[in-house]
Design a protein around this motif. Structure first.
Motif, PDB file in Angstrom:
ATOM      1  N   THR A  16      23.408  41.359  31.398  1.00 52.58           N
ATOM      2  CA  THR A  16      24.174  41.132  30.668  1.00 52.58           C
ATOM      3  C   THR A  16      24.613  42.772  30.713  1.00 52.58           C
ATOM      4  O   THR A  16      25.405  43.058  30.054  1.00 52.58           O
ATOM      5  CB  THR A  16      24.419  40.314  29.587  1.00 52.58           C
ATOM      6  OG1 THR A  16      22.906  40.507  29.014  1.00 52.58           O
ATOM      7  CG2 THR A  16      24.094  39.101  30.041  1.00 52.58           C
ATOM      8  N   ASN A  41      26.277  35.458  27.292  1.00 53.38           N
ATOM      9  CA  ASN A  41      27.551  36.042  28.659  1.00 53.38           C
ATOM     10  C   ASN A  41      28.109  37.016  28.437  1.00 53.38           C
ATOM     11  O   ASN A  41      28.019  37.029  27.036  1.00 53.38           O
ATOM     12  CB  ASN A  41      28.535  34.135  28.080  1.00 53.38           C
ATOM     13  CG  ASN A  41      28.136  33.165  29.092  1.00 53.38           C
ATOM     14  OD1 ASN A  41      27.336  32.405  29.721  1.00 53.38           O
ATOM     15  ND2 ASN A  41      28.850  32.096  27.539  1.00 53.38           N
ATOM     16  N   ASP A  58      35.263  33.700  36.534  1.00 53.55           N
ATOM     17  CA  ASP A  58      34.038  33.660  36.751  1.00 53.55           C
ATOM     18  C   ASP A  58      32.950  33.997  37.669  1.00 53.55           C
ATOM     19  O   ASP A  58      33.406  33.962  38.322  1.00 53.55           O
ATOM     20  CB  ASP A  58      33.296  31.819  36.200  1.00 53.55           C
ATOM     21  CG  ASP A  58      32.448  31.886  36.051  1.00 53.55           C
ATOM     22  OD1 ASP A  58      32.287  32.466  34.272  1.00 53.55           O
ATOM     23  OD2 ASP A  58      31.406  31.104  36.589  1.00 53.55           O
ATOM     24  N   HIS A  60      28.779  33.943  37.726  1.00 51.75           N
ATOM     25  CA  HIS A  60      27.353  33.214  36.765  1.00 51.75           C
ATOM     26  C   HIS A  60      25.891  34.027  36.858  1.00 51.75           C
ATOM     27  O   HIS A  60      26.692  34.808  38.193  1.00 51.75           O
ATOM     28  CB  HIS A  60      26.121  31.884  37.018  1.00 51.75           C
ATOM     29  CG  HIS A  60      25.927  31.893  38.473  1.00 51.75           C
ATOM     30  ND1 HIS A  60      25.069  31.624  38.656  1.00 51.75           N
ATOM     31  CD2 HIS A  60      26.898  31.044  39.688  1.00 51.75           C
ATOM     32  CE1 HIS A  60      24.853  31.486  40.359  1.00 51.75           C
ATOM     33  NE2 HIS A  60      25.737  30.741  40.871  1.00 51.75           N
ATOM     34  N   THR A  61      25.714  34.642  35.855  1.00 51.53           N
ATOM     35  CA  THR A  61      24.630  35.738  36.107  1.00 51.53           C
ATOM     36  C   THR A  61      23.125  35.411  36.772  1.00 51.53           C
ATOM     37  O   THR A  61      22.588  36.453  36.795  1.00 51.53           O
ATOM     38  CB  THR A  61      24.344  36.446  35.008  1.00 51.53           C
ATOM     39  OG1 THR A  61      24.008  35.735  33.555  1.00 51.53           O
ATOM     40  CG2 THR A  61      25.725  37.652  34.612  1.00 51.53           C
ATOM     41  N   THR A 119      34.938  36.378  32.857  1.00 45.32           N
ATOM     42  CA  THR A 119      33.623  35.347  32.109  1.00 45.32           C
ATOM     43  C   THR A 119      32.607  35.728  33.691  1.00 45.32           C
ATOM     44  O   THR A 119      32.230  34.959  35.222  1.00 45.32           O
ATOM     45  CB  THR A 119      33.694  34.178  31.704  1.00 45.32           C
ATOM     46  OG1 THR A 119      34.263  33.421  33.437  1.00 45.32           O
ATOM     47  CG2 THR A 119      35.164  33.858  31.374  1.00 45.32           C
ATOM     48  N   THR A 121      28.375  34.073  33.292  1.00 44.84           N
ATOM     49  CA  THR A 121      28.129  33.082  32.194  1.00 44.84           C
ATOM     50  C   THR A 121      26.302  32.712  33.094  1.00 44.84           C
ATOM     51  O   THR A 121      26.087  32.993  34.330  1.00 44.84           O
ATOM     52  CB  THR A 121      28.886  31.550  33.114  1.00 44.84           C
ATOM     53  OG1 THR A 121      29.179  32.067  33.982  1.00 44.84           O
ATOM     54  CG2 THR A 121      29.675  31.844  31.948  1.00 44.84           C
ATOM     55  N   CYS A 122      26.161  32.672  31.666  1.00 43.17           N
ATOM     56  CA  CYS A 122      24.502  32.873  32.189  1.00 43.17           C
ATOM     57  C   CYS A 122      23.846  30.815  32.371  1.00 43.17           C
ATOM     58  O   CYS A 122      24.365  30.127  31.706  1.00 43.17           O
ATOM     59  CB  CYS A 122      23.574  32.694  30.940  1.00 43.17           C
ATOM     60  SG  CYS A 122      23.567  32.052  29.586  1.00 43.17           S
ATOM     61  N   GLY A 130      25.973  28.365  29.718  1.00 46.95           N
ATOM     62  CA  GLY A 130      27.234  29.238  29.517  1.00 46.95           C
ATOM     63  C   GLY A 130      28.258  28.851  30.383  1.00 46.95           C
ATOM     64  O   GLY A 130      28.447  29.259  29.135  1.00 46.95           O
ATOM     65  N   ILE A 134      31.484  28.766  26.765  1.00 47.62           N
ATOM     66  CA  ILE A 134      32.819  29.278  26.851  1.00 47.62           C
ATOM     67  C   ILE A 134      33.439  28.627  26.693  1.00 47.62           C
ATOM     68  O   ILE A 134      34.716  28.835  26.451  1.00 47.62           O
ATOM     69  CB  ILE A 134      32.555  29.766  28.864  1.00 47.62           C
ATOM     70  CG1 ILE A 134      31.690  31.302  29.246  1.00 47.62           C
ATOM     71  CG2 ILE A 134      34.293  30.341  29.002  1.00 47.62           C
ATOM     72  CD1 ILE A 134      32.134  32.494  28.329  1.00 47.62           C
TER      73      ILE A 134
END
Ligand SMILES: [Zn+2]
Length: 376
Positions: A16, A41, A58, A60-61, A119, A121-122, A130, A134
């Motif tokens: 992030t 996020n 989107d 994810h992280t 986005t 997102t975690c 996450g 959102i």
């Protein structure tokens, strides 16, 4: 899955921070939105032409852990047209394609493109916290501190490795435990007690038969029949005691249109009938929703059209779960789409084909710069 994982190595902070830095450099408005004390996020918004659809991208992280990997997880290596490393396929490859196209359009500076809400997102791999957050930000009118523009989002594209095929439907998952109770007694006098393991034995056979029956259902046209699997069993405390408790853990894949509560009830009924006893279902340990294809074919068509001449892309359904239903639940037409194959994700030598990354960028660029349904 399911293990208790805590500590810095599980968290997304490095990602992030990097993302905020990236958007800072390319001068795109962005924001860190905390989800928990040390997880959050990142959202970035690139304003475009209001006459073009507003599109959410989107990625994810988080990734799955790196134990047992046969390559260096954190030193990406290029070899024979592939990029190796943890997350290359699931899902930093897709994320890189999003970032690349956002940077291209931002540098272009002419706003001749869709407004993009990106986005990052975690916690996708375990709890989907996450994406849940959102979705809350989108639907909560009091969540005014975000840079997420109020108003309509015309479509959402959730990045996961789908081989550049738009996925319009996927299964969800419900996991829960079923428990049998008995009466403990000395094992030399078993008739004076009630053996909870024997009771579970009968229930198990009934659940197995019920699972086989499910396989015969037609199920969903793109996802096939639902599945059921008993994954763990435990019971008893010592061999010289008649056990008073036995516990199994069930994984049931939910088809689009099915309801988790009804599913649990049906399995419980089968178990009760099999064992002739009242068996207890414990509250679900986890539920991930299925992706329902009731309003998202338009998005798939737009992606397929954008892929013309770039790669062969087809509308699909898949058995694995994603957090896309969190966006779909808000009424946003949502598909899952990205480079790479799910069979390369979570593997000991995770990789992605570099050519597919370029194709992803080309497809997204085309999608974002022309009206949906236009063949121009
Ligand atoms: Zn993923």
């Amino acid at each position: 899955m399911g293990q208790n994982r805590s500590g810095d190595q599980w968290l997304e902070r490095g990602m992030t921070d990097w993302l905020q830095n990236f958007f800072q450099k390319i001068n795109v408005p962005h924001q860190y939105l905390p989800v928990e004390s040390d997880r959050g996020n990142v959202v970035a918004v690139l304003e475009g032409d209001p006459n073009l659809p507003t599109i959410l991208l989107d990625a994810h992280t988080d990734t799955v852990p790196v134990e047992g990997m046969t390559i260096d997880p954190f030193q990406p290596k290029q070899k024979a047209g592939r990029l190796y490393g943890r997350g290359t396929c699931d899902v930093k490859g897709t994320m890189a394609s999003h970032l690349s196209v956002i940077r291209q359009l931002a540098e272009q500076g002419d706003r001749q493109h869709s407004t993009i809400i990106a986005t990052f997102t975690c916690d996708e791999e375990l709890g989907q916290k996450g994406a849940i957050e959102i979705a809350r930000q989108f639907s909560d009118p009091t969540a005014s501190k975000t840079i997420i523009p109020k108003g309509r989002i015309d479509m959402a594209i959730v990045g996961e490795p789908t081989g550049l095929n738009p996925v319009v439907a996927h299964k969800g998952t419900v996991r829960w435990k079923i428990q049998t109770n008995g009466v403990a007694t000395h094992s030399s006098r078993p008739t004076e007690g009630v053996n909870a393991i024997y009771r579970m034995g009968h229930a198990l056979l009934a659940i197995q038969q019920y699972g086989q029956q499910l396989q015969k259902e037609t199920g969903h046209p793109l996802c096939g029949p639902p599945t059921l699997s008993v994954g763990t069993i435990s019971g008893g405390t010592s061999v010289n005691i008649v056990p008073d408790q036995c516990l199994i853990e069930i994984d049931r894949r939910i088809n689009p249109g099915e309801d988790a509560a009804e599913i649990i009830e049906k399995v419980q009924t089968a178990a009760n009938q099999g064992s002739n006893h009242d068996i207890q279902s414990l509250p679900p340990d986890m539920i991930s929703l299925p992706l329902v294809d009731d309003n998202n074919h338009l998005v798939a068509d737009a992606l397929i059209e954008a892929a013309e001449g770039i790669c062969d892309s087809q509308m699909k359904g898949v058995p694995f779960s994603t957090h896309a239903p969190r966006f779909a639940e808000l009424g946003i037409p949502t598909v899952v789409f990205g480079p790479g194959s799910i069979s390369q994700a979570h593997t000991r030598d995770e990789w992605i084909e570099i050519a597919q990354l370029d194709q992803a960028v080309a497809i997204l660029h085309r999608l974002l710069t022309r009206p949906v349904g236009s063949s121009a």
